[in-house]
Design a protein around this motif. Sequence first.
Motif, PDB file in Angstrom:
ATOM      1  N   SER A 266       0.359  -0.909  -0.050  1.00  0.00           N
ATOM      2  CA  SER A 266      -0.051  -0.311  -0.171  1.00  0.00           C
ATOM      3  C   SER A 266       1.167   1.217   0.411  1.00  0.00           C
ATOM      4  N   ASP A 267       2.230   0.853   0.574  1.00  0.00           N
ATOM      5  CA  ASP A 267       3.065   2.559   0.788  1.00  0.00           C
ATOM      6  C   ASP A 267       3.261   2.195  -1.489  1.00  0.00           C
ATOM      7  N   GLU A 268       4.363   1.239  -1.399  1.00  0.00           N
ATOM      8  CA  GLU A 268       4.835   1.671  -3.012  1.00  0.00           C
ATOM      9  C   GLU A 268       3.390   1.592  -3.921  1.00  0.00           C
ATOM     10  N   ALA A 269       2.673   1.405  -3.535  1.00  0.00           N
ATOM     11  CA  ALA A 269       1.638   1.665  -4.736  1.00  0.00           C
ATOM     12  C   ALA A 269       1.113   3.394  -4.611  1.00  0.00           C
ATOM     13  N   LEU A 270       1.769   3.909  -3.507  1.00  0.00           N
ATOM     14  CA  LEU A 270       1.675   5.360  -4.045  1.00  0.00           C
ATOM     15  C   LEU A 270       2.864   6.388  -5.320  1.00  0.00           C
TER      16      LEU A 270
END
Length: 323
Positions: A266-270
């Motif tokens: 969910s952080d890398e998705a940014l």
Amino acid sequence: MAAMATVAKVVCCFVLVLGVANGQGLKVGFYQNTCPNAEAIVNDVMRTVFKEALSLAGPLLRMHFHDCFVRGCEASILLNSSTNTAEKDSPPNLSLRGYQVIDRVKAALEKKCPGIVSCADILAIVARDAVVATGGKFYNVETGRRDGNVSSLTETLTNLLPPTANITTLIAGFNAKGLSVKDLVVLSGGHTIGTSHCSSFSNRLYNFTGKNDADPSMDPNYVKVLKKRCKINDQTTLVEMDPGSFKTFDIKYFTLITKRRALFTSDEALLNNSVTKAYLTAQSKNGGSTFGDDFGVSMMNMGRISVITGSAGHIRKFCYKNN
Ligand code: HEM
């Protein structure tokens, strides 16, 4: 008939707007007349707590987020299970800590101003104090929330986003709470403090696609480092999300994301949305020049989600149970 349909539409849209147009009834300094020292009383307790254990800053910031995303910021996260199983006993909340700190703050407030300050407001003020204690920028907290009286495990499962979420799910999840794409990236910066259990991201280290592989989008050197710390099926080990500065509210976690060293999908998705990518790239390049202020604004937006105000709801005497 047509007029009836129009009225129905207006009512429907009014309700919808109310549902997402959050925050009516809140203001900075809500307790000015009823408990003028409310925030100072909270600050006093929190200064002592953080002197003893600064590592509680992460869980206490996260607690406000988990409260607001389920039923709104009305302290449902704090209620103990009774006839039904409460939010705090649901899987995503089992890793939350610091409930006893909230009880300590509440007890201090009840001594000076009985029955005045809500547990929902305590969570919002404590979250701000956690940011400041770790070196983040001070921001004003709106108050005037009242406490709800319902808490249900099942509602956490549909409202809290999992660390495996992709960018579409994240944006939709934040939009459903009246929060923007900018709020999403800014608030994700909260991961600059605190720790994560290996189990929250080990799917990325082991057997990612069912072929004994790691997530190819994660820096392979970082995968190696993390595998040393997190063995398969490890449920207990904690990893600093922003290694080396997990007790410092800075922009390093954004930098880690750009280097593909974020723990969560969910952080890398940014990196997969032009707005979120541009924000975190700019912040990590220019030393996070606006992150401090942005975080305060987004926390205010989050703190407005479906609040209970006015004469609705109640003020709990003890945060863990209804009066
Ligand atoms: C965008 C969606 C988000 C997801 C999917 C997510 C997920 C997670 C997960 C899985 C953990 C680790 C829990 C553990 O294993 O112990 C965590 C920790 C944390 N989260 Fe988030 N989070 C999100 C947004 C936020 C927001 C909006 C905030 C606050 C503004 C926040 C603040 C924190 C903090 C401070 C921690 C560290 C907690 C500790 O030290 O125990 N998160 N988050």
